[in-house]
Motif scaffolding. Structure first.
Motif, PDB file in Angstrom:
ATOM      1  N   LEU A   1      -4.658   6.218  -1.737  1.00 13.99           N
ATOM      2  CA  LEU A   1      -3.906   5.031  -1.336  1.00 13.99           C
ATOM      3  C   LEU A   1      -3.998   4.026  -2.475  1.00 13.99           C
ATOM      4  O   LEU A   1      -5.099   3.652  -2.892  1.00 13.99           O
ATOM      5  CB  LEU A   1      -4.460   4.422  -0.046  1.00 13.99           C
TER       6      LEU A   1
ATOM      7  N   ALA B   1      -7.870   0.253   3.186  1.00 16.15           N
ATOM      8  CA  ALA B   1      -6.776  -0.207   2.329  1.00 16.15           C
ATOM      9  C   ALA B   1      -6.274  -1.574   2.787  1.00 16.15           C
ATOM     10  O   ALA B   1      -6.043  -2.467   1.964  1.00 16.15           O
ATOM     11  CB  ALA B   1      -5.642   0.808   2.339  1.00 16.15           C
TER      12      ALA B   1
ATOM     13  N   ILE C   1       0.866  -1.181   0.000  1.00 16.98           N
ATOM     14  CA  ILE C   1       0.000   0.000   0.000  1.00 16.98           C
ATOM     15  C   ILE C   1       0.901   1.228   0.000  1.00 16.98           C
ATOM     16  O   ILE C   1       1.790   1.353   0.849  1.00 16.98           O
ATOM     17  CB  ILE C   1      -0.912   0.015   1.238  1.00 16.98           C
TER      18      ILE C   1
ATOM     19  N   VAL D   1      -3.469   0.359  -3.570  1.00 12.98           N
ATOM     20  CA  VAL D   1      -3.341  -0.990  -3.012  1.00 12.98           C
ATOM     21  C   VAL D   1      -2.990  -1.933  -4.159  1.00 12.98           C
ATOM     22  O   VAL D   1      -3.743  -2.041  -5.130  1.00 12.98           O
ATOM     23  CB  VAL D   1      -4.652  -1.456  -2.340  1.00 12.98           C
TER      24      VAL D   1
ATOM     25  N   HIS E   1      -6.943  -1.550  -6.002  1.00 12.69           N
ATOM     26  CA  HIS E   1      -7.828  -0.557  -5.388  1.00 12.69           C
ATOM     27  C   HIS E   1      -7.162   0.812  -5.355  1.00 12.69           C
ATOM     28  O   HIS E   1      -5.956   0.911  -5.150  1.00 12.69           O
ATOM     29  CB  HIS E   1      -8.165  -0.946  -3.943  1.00 12.69           C
TER      30      HIS E   1
ATOM     31  N   ILE F   1      -7.981   4.199  -3.196  1.00 11.35           N
ATOM     32  CA  ILE F   1      -8.803   4.638  -2.070  1.00 11.35           C
ATOM     33  C   ILE F   1      -8.519   6.098  -1.748  1.00 11.35           C
ATOM     34  O   ILE F   1      -7.360   6.504  -1.667  1.00 11.35           O
ATOM     35  CB  ILE F   1      -8.535   3.734  -0.843  1.00 11.35           C
TER      36      ILE F   1
ATOM     37  N   ARG G   1       0.893   5.593  -0.452  1.00 14.86           N
ATOM     38  CA  ARG G   1       0.139   6.848  -0.569  1.00 14.86           C
ATOM     39  C   ARG G   1       0.648   7.600  -1.795  1.00 14.86           C
ATOM     40  O   ARG G   1       1.856   7.764  -1.982  1.00 14.86           O
ATOM     41  CB  ARG G   1       0.328   7.703   0.674  1.00 14.86           C
TER      42      ARG G   1
END
Length: 189
Positions: A139, A166, A119, A141, A153, A155, A121
């Protein structure tokens, strides 16, 4: 009253995500995305394009590729295979930078620890309104599988409970890659 219910919802969601992951033998570790343990190489002096290699966990590393004020990441497996996460295509096409560290999701199976997700940022600049660009934290993923890695993903990191969401997303073993979803979605018009 609304603030209290929002806090309670985030707390419950966070506990649920943490319990779910703990029950499945997952743990989390962090690695830097900048600093003394990373090595930077300038790829193009004229444009400032560069690649930074940073340590990960369990023999994995991350290549951070910066070009034209945009950034993406490749996951490097212990055997040196490289898996492009393509942040430029699936996270943001806008200007972007990364957070200070990556969070690895590690699954332990039979005493063997294997990274199954990472994960990161991604701070991007939303320029849909050029007169009023807005910073937008996301975020990314990414699942790490035996022969591939991909973003599953994206997010909104500004929402309450984003970190827990996450981590929960990272535990979804059957989540499809975002670039596969985009490829199979029919165009409108």
């Amino acid at each position: 009253m609304h603030t209290i219910s929002k806090f309670f919802s985030c707390a419950v969601m966070s506990v649920f995500a943490t319990d779910r992951l703990a029950e499945e033998d997952y743990r989390f570790a962090f690695s830097p995305l900048a600093g003394k343990s990373c090595v930077t190489q300038v790829d193009d002096r004229a444009t400032g394009a560069r690649t930074t290699e940073c340590p990960g966990v369990h023999g994995y590393r991350l290549h951070i590729i910066e070009d034209d004020e945009r950034v993406t990441v490749n996951v490097i497996a212990p055997d040196r295979r490289s898996f492009a996460l393509d942040y430029w295509g699936v996270i943001t096409r806008g200007f972007s930078t990364l957070g200070r560290r990556a969070e690895w999701v590690i699954h332990t199976d039979g005493g063997r620890s294997i990274p199954v997700a990472v994960i990161v940022r991604v701070d991007t600049l939303d320029q849909r309104d050029p007169e009023h660009p807005q910073a937008r934290p996301l975020l990314a993923v990414a699942k790490i599988r035996r022969d591939t890695a991909c973003v599953t993903h994206r997010i909104d990191a500004s929402k309450p409970g984003a970190a827990a969401l996450a981590r929960e997303a990272a535990s979804e073993s059957a989540a499809p890659c975002l670039h596969e979803i985009a490829a199979t979605t029919p165009e409108k018009g």
